[in-house]
Design a protein around this motif. Structure first.
Motif, PDB file in Angstrom:
ATOM      1  N   VAL A  15     -10.975  -3.367  -1.454  1.00 14.79           N
ATOM      2  CA  VAL A  15     -11.259  -1.935  -1.298  1.00 14.79           C
ATOM      3  C   VAL A  15     -11.941  -1.373  -2.538  1.00 14.79           C
ATOM      4  N   ALA A  19     -15.593   0.250  -2.824  1.00 14.11           N
ATOM      5  CA  ALA A  19     -15.807   1.623  -3.280  1.00 14.11           C
ATOM      6  C   ALA A  19     -16.769   1.654  -4.464  1.00 14.11           C
ATOM      7  N   ARG A 228     -10.294  -2.867   8.132  1.00 16.74           N
ATOM      8  CA  ARG A 228      -9.542  -1.857   7.370  1.00 16.74           C
ATOM      9  C   ARG A 228     -10.242  -1.508   6.057  1.00 16.74           C
ATOM     10  N   THR A 229     -10.811  -2.513   5.396  1.00 19.12           N
ATOM     11  CA  THR A 229     -11.377  -2.302   4.067  1.00 19.12           C
ATOM     12  C   THR A 229     -12.644  -1.462   4.100  1.00 19.12           C
ATOM     13  N   ARG A 232     -12.087   2.383   4.496  1.00 17.98           N
ATOM     14  CA  ARG A 232     -11.447   2.933   3.295  1.00 17.98           C
ATOM     15  C   ARG A 232     -12.403   2.965   2.116  1.00 17.98           C
ATOM     16  N   ALA A 235     -15.212   5.618   2.621  1.00 22.96           N
ATOM     17  CA  ALA A 235     -14.708   6.988   2.465  1.00 22.96           C
ATOM     18  C   ALA A 235     -14.364   7.286   1.008  1.00 22.96           C
ATOM     19  N   MET A 236     -13.634   6.366   0.359  1.00 25.27           N
ATOM     20  CA  MET A 236     -13.254   6.582  -1.038  1.00 25.27           C
ATOM     21  C   MET A 236     -14.478   6.705  -1.931  1.00 25.27           C
ATOM     22  N   TYR A 386     -11.624   0.884  14.121  1.00 26.43           N
ATOM     23  CA  TYR A 386     -11.805   2.200  13.506  1.00 26.43           C
ATOM     24  C   TYR A 386     -12.789   2.988  14.363  1.00 26.43           C
TER      25      TYR A 386
END
Length: 443
Positions: A15, A19, A228-229, A232, A235-236, A386
């Motif tokens: 993640v 990011a 999932r990663t 996230r 968005a982060m 998602y």
């Protein structure tokens, strides 16, 4: 076709790595110069900040759409993969032709030259060092990425930290100059008249400064637990970028005032110079050099994955589609992309190429996110790990806004828009050649 069973990428990005790629891909050199252009087209700090907020919200809408696309198809290649599945091989090839062969290496050449310029200023080197330093930077980045995504991620994480540190320093200095007052943010600039409707023109550089959020999707084949990663990390990273951009613009306004920002050629250096003098400008030059270097690293890594996917599809030389079995890196694609970027750097023609391919890049974004409608309809009965919220509103708003930006750009710069469309059209006969080669190889 390239899929998870046929490629040999290894999923090693987490993640925080993802990011950092988002932050590094968006924050290059634009935020250190673009706000002055936006200030020229606004009357005060309040509408200027509103434009950066609106641009950030629109980009977040696009990021959420890319999160669903990446979760549905967590493969290397990003938009190229989505276009190929939804609209066919020709639109996918035209995107790859425009981006992987022109826009990616052109942007690397341009930003590497910007890096070299600031590097030489900070080190007191003469101007003739700029091109050798830019070429050396590209070669170094390619060399590191040859050893796989983990090595590239370590380098990227380091330079993301350095660029965020430079932005934090800029924000602290700008707010320190404000002495607790907000007058410079809210005051109306009476030194120049702003024509009605100028805010549309002011939104263009804002949206372009927010570009680059798609690079993580290009590297989706190397993301751990991508369903999932990816959402996230996207968005982060993008929320972090929006916060940084708003804080930097507040720092510019408090440090220089709206009129001073509009008149500044290098607002970041001007803010730092107010407190630290010439040393402050040197510190900022180092920060911008770190920021631009980090962008080049991501653009080379992401662009090489698109090029490799095209090669694996038979839409480019098959050798480019190979992935090294030891380091799990597209080494030939990296060498081709880096080599072409070096040629453009030495020729100095990247500026025109970028002007000509801007429309093509944003068309790719619009059509890339439009594929989400196809995926939702085609796989309506299949669960998605998602789903973008407020569907279909968010993708519709993003696509229509981007198309509006393209129309406004075409009106403002018809020559550049026409050349962009011509470059895309030239890809059609090239596509026909590669399809012919494919058919001959099958026989």
């Amino acid at each position: 076709m390239t899929d998870e069973t046929s490629n040999s990428y290894v999923r090693r990005l987490g993640v925080w790595d993802g990011a950092a790629i988002v932050v590094g891909g968006v924050i290059g050199g634009g935020i250190f110069r673009t706000p002055a252009t936006v200030a020229e087209r606004t009357a005060s700090g309040l509408p200027l900040l509103a434009l950066w907020a609106v641009g950030g919200l629109l980009t977040l809408a696009g990021v959420l759409c890319y999160a669903e696309l990446g979760a549905r198809r967590p493969q290397a290649g990003g938009i190229y993969i989505y276009l190929r599945e939804a609209f066919g091989s020709l639109p996918a090839f035209l995107f790859g032709w425009t981006m992987a062969l022109i826009n990616y290496p052109g942007s690397v050449a341009a930003v590497a030259t910007t890096f070299a310029d600031y590097f030489c200023r900070a080190g007191g080197l003469p101007g003739w060092w700029v091109k050798p330093v830019a070429v050396g930077a590209i070669a170094f980045i390619v060399g590191v990425n040859l050893f796989g995504i983990r090595a590239g991620a370590w380098m990227q994480n380091l330079f993301t930290i350095l660029k965020v540190a430079a932005i934090a320093m800029l924000v602290v200095v700008g707010l320190a100059l404000a002495h607790g007052h907000v007058d410079s943010v809210l005051a109306v600039d009476t030194t120049h008249q702003v024509p009605s409707g100028a805010w549309i023109g002011a939104l263009l550089p804002v949206l372009f400064a927010y570009g680059g959020f798609h690079y993580l999707n290009d590297l989706a084949g190397e993301v751990r637990d991508p369903q999932r990663t990816l959402p996230r990390a996207l968005a982060m990273g993008m929320v972090g970028v929006v916060v940084c951009y708003l804080l930097v613009n507040i720092a510019y306004l408090t440090g220089l005032g709206h009129a001073g920002l509009a008149a500044s050629i290098a607002p970041a250096a001007d803010v730092m110079s107010h407190i630290f003098g010439a040393r402050g400008a040197t510190i900022m030059a180092v920060g911008i050099a770190c920021s631009t270097f980090g962008y080049c690293s991501i653009a080379i890594a992401g662009g090489a994955r698109v090029l490799q996917t095209m090669g694996a599809d038979g839409m480019f030389f098959r050798s480019v589609g190979r992935i090294d079995s030891r380091w799990h890196a597209p080494q030939i694609a990296l060498a081709v992309l880096g080599g072409w970027a070096i040629v453009l750097t030495l020729m100095g023609t990247f500026g025109q190429l970028l002007d000509y391919t801007t429309v093509g890049e944003w068309l790719g974004h619009a059509f890339g996110i439009a594929t989400l409608f196809w995926y939702r309809r085609r796989f309506a009965d299949q669960p998605s790990p998602y789903r973008v919220p407020l569907y279909p509103l968010l993708p519709f708003v993003f696509v229509t806004t981007v198309l509006g930006v393209i129309v406004a750009t075409a009106i403002d710069k018809p020559h550049d828009a026409g050349m962009s469309l011509l470059i895309i059209a030239l890809g059609v006969p090239v596509y026909a050649v590669w399809r012919y080669r494919q058919r001959r190889q099958v026989r």
